[in-house]
Every structure is written in structure tokens, then in C-alpha cells.
Write a protein that holds these residues in place. Structure first.
Motif, PDB file in Angstrom:
ATOM      1  N   HIS A  65       0.846  -1.191   0.000  1.00 22.82           N
ATOM      2  CA  HIS A  65       0.000   0.000   0.000  1.00 22.82           C
ATOM      3  C   HIS A  65       0.884   1.246   0.000  1.00 22.82           C
ATOM      4  N   TRP A  66       0.349   2.353  -0.515  1.00 20.51           N
ATOM      5  CA  TRP A  66       1.080   3.607  -0.479  1.00 20.51           C
ATOM      6  C   TRP A  66       1.080   4.199   0.919  1.00 20.51           C
ATOM      7  N   THR A  67      -0.010   4.024   1.629  1.00 17.83           N
ATOM      8  CA  THR A  67      -0.123   4.537   2.993  1.00 17.83           C
ATOM      9  C   THR A  67      -0.530   3.404   3.925  1.00 17.83           C
ATOM     10  N   PRO A  68      -0.152   3.476   5.192  1.00  9.00           N
ATOM     11  CA  PRO A  68      -0.489   2.384   6.117  1.00  9.00           C
ATOM     12  C   PRO A  68      -1.972   2.346   6.441  1.00  9.00           C
ATOM     13  N   ALA A  75      -5.132  -5.242   6.028  1.00 10.57           N
ATOM     14  CA  ALA A  75      -4.733  -4.725   4.714  1.00 10.57           C
ATOM     15  C   ALA A  75      -4.931  -5.826   3.671  1.00 10.57           C
ATOM     16  N   TYR A  76      -5.477  -5.452   2.522  1.00 12.80           N
ATOM     17  CA  TYR A  76      -5.646  -6.439   1.450  1.00 12.80           C
ATOM     18  C   TYR A  76      -5.319  -5.793   0.110  1.00 12.80           C
ATOM     19  N   ARG A  77      -4.946  -6.630  -0.833  1.00 13.33           N
ATOM     20  CA  ARG A  77      -4.690  -6.191  -2.205  1.00 13.33           C
ATOM     21  C   ARG A  77      -4.955  -7.357  -3.139  1.00 13.33           C
ATOM     22  N   LEU A  78      -5.833  -7.122  -4.118  1.00 10.18           N
ATOM     23  CA  LEU A  78      -6.175  -8.139  -5.105  1.00 10.18           C
ATOM     24  C   LEU A  78      -5.708  -7.660  -6.467  1.00 10.18           C
ATOM     25  N   ASP A  94      -0.088  -8.511   4.425  1.00 10.79           N
ATOM     26  CA  ASP A  94       1.291  -8.643   3.948  1.00 10.79           C
ATOM     27  C   ASP A  94       1.706 -10.091   3.708  1.00 10.79           C
ATOM     28  N   GLU A  95       0.762 -10.987   3.654  1.00 13.32           N
ATOM     29  CA  GLU A  95       1.051 -12.387   3.326  1.00 13.32           C
ATOM     30  C   GLU A  95       0.488 -12.687   1.945  1.00 13.32           C
ATOM     31  N   LEU A  96       1.327 -13.245   1.072  1.00 19.36           N
ATOM     32  CA  LEU A  96       0.880 -13.615  -0.264  1.00 19.36           C
ATOM     33  C   LEU A  96       0.099 -14.924  -0.167  1.00 19.36           C
ATOM     34  N   LEU A  97      -1.217 -14.836  -0.328  1.00 23.46           N
ATOM     35  CA  LEU A  97      -2.059 -16.026  -0.213  1.00 23.46           C
ATOM     36  C   LEU A  97      -2.079 -16.817  -1.517  1.00 23.46           C
ATOM     37  N   GLY A 228      -7.284  -2.038  -0.015  1.00 25.61           N
ATOM     38  CA  GLY A 228      -7.926  -1.252   1.025  1.00 25.61           C
ATOM     39  C   GLY A 228      -7.660  -1.814   2.408  1.00 25.61           C
ATOM     40  N   CYS A 229      -8.463  -1.372   3.367  1.00 25.49           N
ATOM     41  CA  CYS A 229      -8.314  -1.757   4.768  1.00 25.49           C
ATOM     42  C   CYS A 229      -9.684  -2.185   5.298  1.00 25.49           C
ATOM     43  N   ILE A 230      -9.734  -3.367   5.882  1.00 19.05           N
ATOM     44  CA  ILE A 230     -10.987  -3.916   6.416  1.00 19.05           C
ATOM     45  C   ILE A 230     -10.966  -3.810   7.929  1.00 19.05           C
ATOM     46  N   PRO A 231     -11.935  -3.154   8.526  1.00 16.11           N
ATOM     47  CA  PRO A 231     -11.960  -3.075   9.987  1.00 16.11           C
ATOM     48  C   PRO A 231     -12.084  -4.465  10.607  1.00 16.11           C
ATOM     49  N   LYS A 232     -11.304  -4.701  11.652  1.00 10.54           N
ATOM     50  CA  LYS A 232     -11.370  -5.983  12.353  1.00 10.54           C
ATOM     51  C   LYS A 232     -12.638  -6.022  13.228  1.00 10.54           C
ATOM     52  N   GLU A 233     -13.031  -7.231  13.584  1.00  7.98           N
ATOM     53  CA  GLU A 233     -14.193  -7.378  14.438  1.00  7.98           C
ATOM     54  C   GLU A 233     -13.884  -6.805  15.827  1.00  7.98           C
TER      55      GLU A 233
END
Length: 235
Positions: A65-68, A75-78, A94-97, A228-233
Motif C-alpha cells: 500500500h502507499w499509505t499504512p 490490509a488487502y490487495r487483489l 502482507d502475506e501472499l495467499l 484497502g483496509c478492512i476493519p477488524k471485528e
């Protein structure tokens, strides 16, 4: 005798001055730290020049990501495939699934399932949609995801030729708006949540049907991505 006395006196003064000069040089050498002559000359030449300020190298963020992401978020990226040899990727925290480096990406639709509560990977699988009857197995795989799961889906090469209605229905149930618009070799990425709702502002899906013969992949759609960023439960 006076000239002789005067000459002797001058000689004594000369010796005394020489000793003082030597001692002064010795003290100066002891007080000034060692430095190469070239460095000293460089420093003298640069006196008066404006200092050059160098910006620090940017810190690498999760999934590039460009910003934290804010605290208490995932954090996710597809990234879909692009052309014939640019493989799809799914990154989470930050893990390559799924990707070429992990050796679990292939032609078709690639899917990763993640436990939303723990952030742990539940399963990954790819389904060839060009050869074989894999639409049924993919439907079962999607439906097997337990509640409170995140599902990440990306295409590589073709993901539509043998995509049947059962799979389309399963993906559409998860909130996809584009699954029925898939064409041959469309680039497609999709983020879904099972058993809970994602915030409305999160980017979840993107598709590209471009077959421009002038693009860098000679008619193959270019890769597309969402991140993007997904809020945790809440705990």
C-alpha cells in the motif's frame, strides 16, 4: 664585537622562532582530528553552498500500500492476471495467499478464504474455467466457507468460458455486481464477506473487458487491482 654579538642574537631568535613554530604546528595537529586532504579541500570548496536535503526512503507498507492502514484493520490487495504470463495475486496482511511465488495460481478463478475473526487463512484454490467442468466444484468450495469468512477472488487468463449459473448464483449471493458481465478473458477481482457486512466505503469489485490490440498484452485485458483496509471485528 658588536656585529658578532648582533649576529649571535639574531641566530638565537631564529632558533627560538623555529622551535615555537614547530611546537605550534605540533599542538595544531593534535587538536584537529585526522581527515584526508581531499576531504578538507572539498569542505572548503563547499563553504557557502546550500545544504542538500534528502527525503528519507518511504517505509514499505503491508501488501505494498502507499499509505499504512489504520490500527485494528486488515490490509488487502487483489491483482488480476495481465496477459499470458503476469499471474494474479492475493495479498492479505502482507502475506501472499495466492501468487506465482507461492505456486498456487493458475488459469481460471483463484479464490482464498480467510477467517475474519482471527485473520488466518482457511483455504486457497484455483478453478480452471477454460477446460474441464470446474464450475460445480468451485460452487461447493465457495459454499463451504464458514460464517465470518472473507473471500478473495481473482481471474487469470479466462474465467468465464465454463462458468455456469450455479457458480454465478453463489458469487452473486455474496454481493457481486459484475459476475454476469464476465466475458472471455475478462480481468476481474472481487472481495466478499460471508455472515457479516463490510463497510460501504470499501472497494470490493472491479472488471475490465478491454481487448485493445494496441495494448501491451496484444489483445489480452490488462491487470486490474483493488486494495484497502478492512476493519477488524470489535473485541
Amino acid at each position: 664585537m658588536r656585529p658578532v654579538a648582533g649576529g649571535a642574537f639574531r641566530a638565537v631568535l631564529l632558533v627560538f622562532a623555529s622551535v615555537c613554530a614547530w611546537y605550534s604546528g605540533y599542538l595544531l595537529a593534535e587538536l584537529i582530528p585526522d581527515a584526508p586532504l581531499s576531504s578538507a579541500i572539498y569542505n572548503i570548496r563547499n563553504i557557502g553552498e546550500k545544504p542538500v536535503l534528502k527525503a528519507p526512503a518511504p517505509k514499505r507498507q503491508k501488501c505494498d500500500h502507499w499509505t499504512p492502514c489504520p490500527p485494528n484493520t486488515y490490509a488487502y490487495r487483489l491483482l488480476s492476471g495481465g496477459g499470458r504470463n503476469k499471474y494474479a495475486k492475493i495479498c492479505f496482511e502482507d502475506e501472499l495467499l495466492i501468487g506465482e511465488k507461492t505456486g498456487n495460481v493458475a488459469r481460471g478463478i483463484n479464490i482464498a478464504i480467510v477467517n475474519y475473526v482471527t485473520g488466518n487463512v482457511t483455504a486457497t484454490q484455483y478453478f480452471d474455467m477454460y477446460e474441464g467442468d470446474n464450475s460445480g466444484p468451485m460452487t461447493k468450495f465457495i459454499q463451504s466457507a464458514p460464517p465470518k469468512s472473507l473471500l478473495f477472488m481473482v481471474t487469470h487468463d479466462d474465467g468465464s468460458s465454463r462458468l455456469k449459473d450455479d457458480a454465478k448464483n453463489a458469487i452473486e449471493t455474496l454481493g457481486s455486481k459484475e459476475i454476469r458481465n464476465m466475458q472471455f478473458r475478462s480481468s476481474w477481482v472481487f472481495l466478499a464477506a460471508k455472515g457479516f457486512e463490510l463497510p460501504s466505503g470499501i472497494e470490493r469489485e472491479k472488471i475490465n473487458h478491454s481487448d485493445n490490440k494496441k495494448n501491451r498484452y496484444s489483445g489480452w485485458p490488462a491487470e486490474i487491482q483493488i486494495e484497502g483496509c478492512i476493519p477488524k471485528e470489535p473485541s
